[in-house]
Design a protein around this motif. Structure first.
Motif, PDB file in Angstrom:
ATOM      1  N   TYR A  31      66.229  54.849  58.000  1.00  0.00           N
ATOM      2  CA  TYR A  31      66.422  56.296  57.982  1.00  0.00           C
ATOM      3  C   TYR A  31      67.887  56.640  58.198  1.00  0.00           C
ATOM      4  O   TYR A  31      68.524  56.156  59.137  1.00  0.00           O
ATOM      5  CB  TYR A  31      65.579  56.941  59.083  1.00  0.00           C
ATOM      6  CG  TYR A  31      65.663  58.437  59.098  1.00  0.00           C
ATOM      7  CD1 TYR A  31      66.495  59.092  60.025  1.00  0.00           C
ATOM      8  CD2 TYR A  31      64.936  59.219  58.212  1.00  0.00           C
ATOM      9  CE1 TYR A  31      66.589  60.474  60.031  1.00  0.00           C
ATOM     10  CE2 TYR A  31      65.030  60.591  58.224  1.00  0.00           C
ATOM     11  CZ  TYR A  31      65.852  61.211  59.136  1.00  0.00           C
ATOM     12  OH  TYR A  31      65.942  62.585  59.148  1.00  0.00           O
ATOM     13  N   PRO A  96      62.671  54.106  62.609  1.00  0.00           N
ATOM     14  CA  PRO A  96      61.372  54.467  63.174  1.00  0.00           C
ATOM     15  C   PRO A  96      60.435  53.275  63.229  1.00  0.00           C
ATOM     16  O   PRO A  96      60.467  52.400  62.372  1.00  0.00           O
ATOM     17  CB  PRO A  96      60.848  55.522  62.194  1.00  0.00           C
ATOM     18  CG  PRO A  96      62.044  56.041  61.495  1.00  0.00           C
ATOM     19  CD  PRO A  96      63.001  54.887  61.426  1.00  0.00           C
ATOM     20  N   ASN A 102      63.141  55.761  67.813  1.00  0.00           N
ATOM     21  CA  ASN A 102      63.411  57.147  67.502  1.00  0.00           C
ATOM     22  C   ASN A 102      64.783  57.584  67.963  1.00  0.00           C
ATOM     23  O   ASN A 102      65.108  58.756  67.884  1.00  0.00           O
ATOM     24  CB  ASN A 102      62.312  58.045  68.083  1.00  0.00           C
ATOM     25  CG  ASN A 102      62.075  57.754  69.550  1.00  0.00           C
ATOM     26  OD1 ASN A 102      62.930  57.210  70.220  1.00  0.00           O
ATOM     27  ND2 ASN A 102      60.907  58.112  70.044  1.00  0.00           N
ATOM     28  N   GLN A 104      68.471  58.241  67.378  1.00  0.00           N
ATOM     29  CA  GLN A 104      69.390  58.434  66.262  1.00  0.00           C
ATOM     30  C   GLN A 104      70.772  57.940  66.709  1.00  0.00           C
ATOM     31  O   GLN A 104      71.263  58.313  67.768  1.00  0.00           O
ATOM     32  CB  GLN A 104      69.499  59.915  65.905  1.00  0.00           C
ATOM     33  CG  GLN A 104      68.216  60.522  65.405  1.00  0.00           C
ATOM     34  CD  GLN A 104      68.128  60.538  63.900  1.00  0.00           C
ATOM     35  OE1 GLN A 104      69.113  60.713  63.213  1.00  0.00           O
ATOM     36  NE2 GLN A 104      66.929  60.347  63.363  1.00  0.00           N
TER      37      GLN A 104
ATOM     38  N   GLN B  94      56.586  61.930  65.331  1.00  0.00           N
ATOM     39  CA  GLN B  94      56.727  60.930  66.382  1.00  0.00           C
ATOM     40  C   GLN B  94      57.920  60.011  66.151  1.00  0.00           C
ATOM     41  O   GLN B  94      58.494  59.485  67.084  1.00  0.00           O
ATOM     42  CB  GLN B  94      55.437  60.091  66.476  1.00  0.00           C
ATOM     43  CG  GLN B  94      54.305  60.766  67.212  1.00  0.00           C
ATOM     44  CD  GLN B  94      54.567  60.877  68.706  1.00  0.00           C
ATOM     45  OE1 GLN B  94      55.441  60.198  69.247  1.00  0.00           O
ATOM     46  NE2 GLN B  94      53.842  61.757  69.370  1.00  0.00           N
ATOM     47  N   ALA B  95      58.251  59.801  64.869  1.00  0.00           N
ATOM     48  CA  ALA B  95      59.352  58.891  64.566  1.00  0.00           C
ATOM     49  C   ALA B  95      60.696  59.468  64.948  1.00  0.00           C
ATOM     50  O   ALA B  95      61.691  58.759  64.978  1.00  0.00           O
ATOM     51  CB  ALA B  95      59.338  58.559  63.072  1.00  0.00           C
ATOM     52  N   GLY B  96      60.747  60.780  65.225  1.00  0.00           N
ATOM     53  CA  GLY B  96      62.019  61.386  65.600  1.00  0.00           C
ATOM     54  C   GLY B  96      62.975  61.539  64.443  1.00  0.00           C
ATOM     55  O   GLY B  96      64.184  61.617  64.640  1.00  0.00           O
ATOM     56  N   THR B  97      62.455  61.594  63.220  1.00  0.00           N
ATOM     57  CA  THR B  97      63.346  61.668  62.064  1.00  0.00           C
ATOM     58  C   THR B  97      63.545  63.084  61.544  1.00  0.00           C
ATOM     59  O   THR B  97      64.383  63.301  60.689  1.00  0.00           O
ATOM     60  CB  THR B  97      62.791  60.795  60.917  1.00  0.00           C
ATOM     61  OG1 THR B  97      61.440  61.181  60.647  1.00  0.00           O
ATOM     62  CG2 THR B  97      62.828  59.327  61.284  1.00  0.00           C
TER      63      THR B  97
END
Lengths: 115, 111
Positions: A31, A96, A102, A104, B94-97
């Motif tokens: 991501y 993820p 999670n 960043q 939940q993945a925080g993306t």
């Protein structure tokens, strides 16, 4: 690991010019995302990618293009710079699904001024 | 627009003080919650994730109240090095993306 790197650190453009902000990460994160941060505003999501070949728009995508041809790189293109695009741009990556995935990780930012 | 609201401060406190920051979020379906720290002209860095049961990391304690859509951060025994802007961040998954950032609360700790 270098983490997330961004180039250039500073850039001054004239209205109507185009340029590409570079972002690379060496953590094999799927991501990646681009944010802009303006005074008095929270970070706002411009575009993001959940993997190579997949991109999508965030909250403020107008005037910007992205592509993700490799896992490592996620360049942000300004098509025709406008003074409203004067901002600090942050690139971020995450993975993820991993423990703590999670989080960043942000690059150091690019400070862009459009005259 | 989904929003995260924070008191911008600045909070000016002496070393050793206890200080609390509050944050509210508008989307009741939000699934992940974080506090990030941002030093002047630097990139944000994760301070801690926030869990429903509350969690502590040294001098830092985070609380989440889903019913009230409220997040807090408590800093005990403030240090000069705690001076920074603290960003409340809410994830839509939940993945925080898919993250929504608050504007930040500025803390200045003085000797």
């Amino acid at each position: 690991n270098a983490g997330v790197t961004q180039t250039p650190k500073f850039q001054v453009l004239k209205t109507g010019q185009s340029m590409t902000l570079q972002c690379a990460q060496d953590m094999n994160h799927e991501y990646m995302s681009w944010y802009r941060q303006d005074p008095g505003m929270g970070l706002r999501l411009i575009h993001y990618s959940v993997g190579a070949g997949i991109t999508d728009q965030g909250e403020v995508p107008n005037g910007y293009n992205v592509s993700r041809s490799t896992t490592e790189d996620f360049p942000l293109r300004l098509l025709s710079a406008a003074p409203s695009q004067t901002s600090v741009y942050f690139c971020a990556s995450s993975q993820p699904g991993l423990a703590g995935g999670n989080e960043q990780f942000f690059g150091p930012g690019t400070r862009l001024t459009v005259l | 627009r989904k929003e995260v609201e924070q008191d911008p401060g600045p909070f000016n406190v002496p070393e050793g003080a206890t200080v609390a920051f509050n944050c509210t979020y508008s989307n009741s379906a939000s699934q992940s919650f974080f506090w990030y720290r941002q030093d002047c002209r630097k990139e944000p860095k994760l301070l801690m994730s926030v869990y429903s049961s509350g969690n502590e990391d040294g001098r830092f304690t985070a609380q989440l109240n889903r019913a009230s859509q409220y997040i807090s951060l408590l800093i005990r025994d403030s240090k000069l090095s705690d001076s920074a802007t603290y960003l409340c961040v809410v994830g839509e998954n939940q993945a925080g993306t898919a993250l929504i950032f608050g504007k930040g609360t500025t803390l200045s700790v003085s000797s």
